[in-house]
Enzyme design. Sequence first.
Site, PDB file in Angstrom:
ATOM      1  N   ASP A  54      -5.958   3.741   3.848  1.00  0.00           N
ATOM      2  CA  ASP A  54      -5.700   2.452   3.241  1.00  0.00           C
ATOM      3  C   ASP A  54      -4.178   2.302   3.205  1.00  0.00           C
ATOM      4  O   ASP A  54      -3.455   3.281   3.343  1.00  0.00           O
ATOM      5  CB  ASP A  54      -6.283   2.480   1.826  1.00  0.00           C
ATOM      6  CG  ASP A  54      -6.004   1.218   1.081  1.00  0.00           C
ATOM      7  OD1 ASP A  54      -6.093   0.150   1.712  1.00  0.00           O
ATOM      8  OD2 ASP A  54      -5.698   1.293  -0.109  1.00  0.00           O
ATOM      9  N   GLY A 101      -6.129  -4.581   4.073  1.00  0.00           N
ATOM     10  CA  GLY A 101      -6.525  -5.967   3.883  1.00  0.00           C
ATOM     11  C   GLY A 101      -5.343  -6.907   4.046  1.00  0.00           C
ATOM     12  O   GLY A 101      -5.494  -8.110   4.013  1.00  0.00           O
TER      13      GLY A 101
END
Lengths: 378, 1458
Positions: free
Chosen positions: B428, B912
């Site tokens: 991430d 994201g």
Amino acid sequence: MAVNYSAKEEADGHPSGGIGGPGGGAVGGGGGSRGAVKTRKPDNTAFKQQRLPAWQPILPAGTVLPAFFIIGLIFIPIGIGIFVTSNTIRAHAIDYTGTEPSSPCHKCLNVSWDITPPCTCTIDFTLEHSFESNVFMYYGLSNFYQNHRRYVKSRDDSQLNGDNSSLLNPSKECEPYRTNEDKPIAPCGAIANSMFNDTLELYRIDNDTRIPITLIKKGIAWWTDKNVKFRNPTGDGNNLTALFQGTTKPVNWPKPVYMLDSEPDNNGFINEDFIVWMRTAALPTFRKLYRLIERKNNLHPTLQAGKYSLVITYNYPVHSFDGRKRMILSTISWMGGKNPFLGIAYITVGSICFFLGVVLLIIHHKYGNRNTSADIPN
Amino acid sequence: MADPIRWARYRWQRLISAGGEGSSNSSNKCYQSPKTIGKHRIVIPCLGHFKEEYEKVSKLYMNNKIRTTKYTLLNFLPRNLFEQFHRVANLYFLFLVILNWVPLVEAFQKEIAMLPLVVVLIIIAVKDGLEDYSKYKMDKQINNLLTKVYSRKEKKYIDECWKNVSVGDFIRLSRNEIIPADMVLLYSSDLDGICYIETASLDGETNLKQRQVVRGYSEQVSEIDPEKFSSRIECESPNNNLSCFRGFVEHSNKERVGLSKENLLLRGCTVRNTEAVVGIVVYAGHETKAMLNNSGPHYKRSKLERRVNTDILWCVLLLILMCLTGAIGHGIWLSRYSEIPFFNILEPDGKSIPPALAGFNMFWTMIILLQVLIPISLYVSIEIVKLGQIYLIQNDIDFYHEKTDSTIQCRALNIAEDLGQIQYIFSDKTGTLTENKMVFRRCSIAGQEYCHEENAKRLESYQEMDLKDEDSADCQDGSSIHMSEWQRHNCRTVNEPLNRKSLNQLSDSYPALGREDGAGDVPHSGHVAFSSPIETDVVPDTELLEKFSQISSHFYQQSEDSSELALETMYITEFFLALSVCNTVVVSGPSQPHQKMRLSSLGGVPIKSLEEIRQMFQRLSIRRLSSSPLPSVKDSSSESPNSFVSKLSVFRSKLVSPALDGAAQRAAEPPNTDSPENSQVPQELDMVNVAAGCEYNTAVSSVEWSQLPKLCYEAESPDEAALVHAAKAYKCILQSRTPDQVTVNFAGLGSLTFQLLHILPFDSVRKRMSVVVRHPVSNKVVVYTKGADSVIMDLLRTASEVATNNSEMEQKKIKERTQKHLDNYARRGLRTLCIAKKVMSDAEYAEWLNNHFLAETSIDHREELLLESAIRLESELTLLGATGIEDRLQEGVPDTIQALRKAGIKIWMLTGDKRETAVNIAYACKLLEPDDRIFTLKSQSRDACALGMRKILESFQKNTSSKKKFSHKRELVSASPSTQAPGFSAGLVIDGRTLEYVLHDSLQNIFLELTEKCRAVVCCRATPLQKSVLVQLVRNKLKAMTLAVGDGANDVSMIQVADAGVGISGQEGMQAVMASDFAISQFRHLRKLLLVHGHWCYTRLTNMVLYFFYKNVAYVNLLFWYQFFCGFSGTSMTDHWILILFNLLFTSVPPIIYGVLDKDVSAEVLMQLPQLYMTGNKSMAYLPSTFWITLLDAFYQSLICFFVPYFTYCGSDIDILSFGNPINTAALFIILFHLLIECKSVTWIHAVVIVGSILFYLLFTLAFGATWKTHNPPSNPYWIMEKHMIDPVFYLVCFLTTCVALLPRYLLRVLQGTLFPSPVLRAKQLDRLTPEEQRIAIKRWKDDCIVNCRVEFQATFGSSSSAVGAVSEEESIASVLPTSKTPFQACSTDGLVEDTVLLPDVQDQSRNTNDLNSEMTICLNPSKETTSDTCGSSNSRAEVSMCASKEDSSAVSLTKKV
């Protein structure tokens, strides 16, 4: 869906077990935090940080070269020593199975256990060298699988140890040699049942006269076996016949166990021939100590070179399983009977090590330097 | 006794419910009509007239006693056995034991055959028992916690243990108490009927959650009286959905009031900020949501274990082969005899068995005899070794993070060795690679950019350790510059020392606070979320500050004129107002971390807009103002009320207006409700003084300013906090927030109180949030919106058509310029947000509100309607500006990534964030190298995507075939010469939308082919679902070992799917940590975790496993060889006891020690030479060939070990056990010394254990031989050892056997070490050098190792596809390395670690921009991604909630990803 949370974690006072470690986490954390300045910092110890001083057995040629040479240098003398010792041992074996028609014992080949009168045969032989020290007389059997699993099991050590209840109620392991005609067999089991029962007598032929050679039948078994492991049943008096009351002899035996020998301290279960037989051999070809021939005095060899005669009372049937029987006369050294293998093996291995040492030396010179120079400057 | 029954029933119910509703969506439950009773639970207080019904109903429910233990004293044995026999290994054992009971095949004594099984069972049972006992103790502790339960007898609340709480009880909790059971909130001492809870122990989030008193009860004046409570509560059956609660309260008059999750207090949470609450228990004990959500530790099976299992199958095959040999051999042996020889015993019934049947029986006998070949003890040993390894990992001091007082947590106990084999890392970005500390860096207002250079400088020079002072000084500067003239004189002199001191104290006392706060188990050890000094301190831009200082109410009011200057000022004002208003930040004072600053909300009542005050107070006076009963004041000093009163009297005397009287009373309340605030009372009262009296007092106001840093903001996401702090730096200070009003202290305008009309919270579909307020000055309804630029830009007022209006032209210009700034920000790796506003007329608002209410109240399609409603509101916006927030890289991230890549690990970044940001972070953290060619995959359709990938692949092929020609049309080859090298490195950047296509079945293969050729892959705009699908794809299709690392709820699914999941316990709560197998506090710890511990664990365990195979095969074969000499009858030449104990006792400890402590290469070298990791990466230590070589060696050794004694004793009068004794003893020596040869480091522990084992064996056999004279069949070892001890032949045999058996292995190792040392071996040799030599050697190594390695790897992995990857990986390293060989290396003191770091940081900025320009973009059907990701995002939401995460937390993480 298991409803358990990692209690260990909470006990450690880690951030709570998260979902579902509800109170637990809080309590655990609270408890831990009250310990003033207690942190979770691990101890800085050599063990926990895996910094224990260690010897690194890295094995580059250079380091181990001496090891090879040393092994070689140790092994070769040992091997020579063993080899020489082995060669000083005198041994003589006579096969008296009688499978060859020419053999004097051929006539007895198909004997059964309890043939009467016993078949006897005589084999003459010559000893080329005299036997200087004490001579051990063995009988040897071949192709006899005394190490067969079920054979090996077929005994009752308690019975043999003189346990009276086992005497009358032998272990189930003894089946089918446990009882005979509703009487317990003593000693029970297949091992005892198949006990070697040839009788061997040795005569020296000195100018056609047969001089019997004294064969000592005591002292052939391990002391511990004779005195600790094997015990006659205990009871009133020393009358073995009475003590073995209620038992019957093994099927193949011509006479009961309490009639194995005339001497009371070599009779019953502590008969040494019996004890020796009961120590089951490891390999299908084996020998067992039969008699001792002690050296009388220092002037004469125990068995001087010359002609001898072996008289065999041939009772033991081995033909059915292609077995062979031998009589072996042997002196003994500190390392037991004659066996050149160990000495040769030591010499060979020692030589190989030495050779490898040389090879490694070459390798070390050729490659070792390159290697280290790649790693270490200068 | 009732408890187990209840427990069983409960389990049963759960099983039923799980089975029935397994497939149905859990959210459906929310919408079930609450009317269907039966499935629901009815909660009635055990009071008054309900008593009978209570007995009937509530007694059926579980009480609050929890039992998390698996066993009780009674059922421990049966249950534990039952569970243990679920293991195949134990079943095998059992099978052997049973087999041994069959007389025909029995090989051992019955009791001996049971021994291994019993030992294994006991060991495991003891382990389970201990684990369970610690749980039991924990349960007991929890069960005996005290809480206040209403007792009907005594008519008051009395202390009760948690376990005695049952459904229907009333519970009264005070501040900071833990909630003992799920309960419906009936009363809160808070005026608004609000209760704050902290869910840190549930999900680790430290921010507060609001809970609301059940409607109808909030208006109650006094605390609820349980005696008068005459309603019944109906709610859904217990379920594990944390974010959903449905039910209603039925009053005695049949009136029903709905209940929602807002009314539910969850077990395990802590009451904060609220003096007292009363609730009625609805779920207790195991039926609470927290407990239902609690799934136990999860088990993964490691790759090595799978490998071991296949090899065990080989062993089974070998066993069967050996047993068949035995069976056939026995048959043949038997058939050789025409009649039964007398050593072959007949059956008890006197019959003989035909050879075939005997052979068949023998097969089973042999299986029993040779059972050790299947290394059962291996399983137990592996488990113990893993425990040891985990223990050492957890104790590694390098994983300790001082700041958070946290170290590594190993949550999965059995996959430590997987860490040594990782091939892919999925990371991430936010919070994992970066600190997740959002720092306000730049902003653009009205098209004008403010660079905040000062701020940037501060960030660069920022070092947390020694900058506390500077920070406070900075802050001081910031605030003092801002103070208007009237404040400046005094403030400087009076304030500075004070301020500095207080700040220092503040930062120092933070951790302490958190820990002292007994009940509050705050995971981040006291840090209030998102408020580290680096985040809170923002240095204002001078230019902006200049403009800002002009703002005064005067200008503001004139801004209606839209004059040029005023317009800009208006923008600036509105921009900062938006920053401070448009959020959900909770304000509290730091000394009471979760204390609302209510008092101060009135502190700065505007000097001018009295009208506003009046309005507000009128509204206030409607409210109940009667004083609530004074709750027990725990920690306020006794004198403070007095001092308060005295001050109050002064304060009252100054009051003039009757309207203000309300204010006084209002102001008087907080000290009652929030009494601990009294510690700060003097200053705050002064503030009140100022406010109410409208007195102009410079001294006082300076104190007020000094107060300001004490405000503490608790935001849902760090971005929000950063923005609020930024606004604060410009003296636009968010002072308080209540559900219906927000107070902002605006430097130029004074305190403004916004009436909060509506909040449209953030969601990932809209990617924005809005706040509807009534502007206090203009009295208009204003919508402030902030959100992702892509979204906001499309919602702006379109002014193009009739661009007559000046302001509209302006707006358009602003939009263009802002877009430019935004692009720039993104390129710099900043997170961008757009701020916009919209002014509505009251009529418009009323209309919208109507619709919105309809949407809110509708039952069907509520979500959609709400979305529509939100979209209706958020349109026609006016762009105010944009912000750029920097998320700094965590310490050591580039290093770590580079090291990991050198270790042959491919790293993917799944984020994201938007593409530009992601790519820039990737560059910054060295995921992408400046020399890399970047391929960007961004397409609008699947076909286009496929085409794009094929194009890229083609270019790859071209590249490799014709190395010098890069003639492809679409390619833009970077000028760097390194790309000309045979193995050029490439990076792939994929967009979230494209990811969707790529993950489609038809494209998966080509995609994987493509990614295999890239050294780094960056996926942006990826949803949690996509992340996990990607991991799964790589894991399943490439059969690669994957590791996922993340910190937030959005990473949970990815972490769970990967082979090894690593959670970073950062700012975003515990979700990721809870799901992970390993939890670390910093990304850089991954380096040591993988390179050192992973490598160690892997090599240790593989070596131990191989050793186990060797040991068992070698030992068992001794027996096997003997069968050739005993007619295959299954005899063992060793006593059975010693045979069995050989594995259990004499040779069990050394391999375990070996498995735990062996160290092939030191940690330092491993850290510096990541290449060494590849041994595990490619499973080098445990190749099939290694296994077979080991077996071969075992066969050889057993042959030697058997036949040397055999030839020695052959033909002698040796008996079975005397023959076996030297064999067995030699085997012991061989096996132990073999271990020494294999050992890479021998410590005193090894020595002690090995010597101990030998001594133990000798002592045992001696003792055994001396005592067991009648030990029954086959024969006993009586006096054998003793006899051998005085027999020189015994020693000679053992010596010779040991030497000959070990010679080949020793020679092999020697030759290996000399002629063709593996990289690990060479590295091992480095350890022996002095540090100085070592450093130089390592440097030298790096130069030529790569060549070596490549050759070696190529040789080993000729054609397999992974080999291609490996080789190219190597090549890429080769190509990278020269670039890092700069002068730095020569002068660096720390070898390679240093020089890799220093270099790029300097050139980072400039290079990145260049690279971006030169990067090749394959962009097919490019269009604006207006609605892109909508689908993916909704998926992600589903996924997140599926992972049992809290709604709030998922919102948090998504907000962050804007």
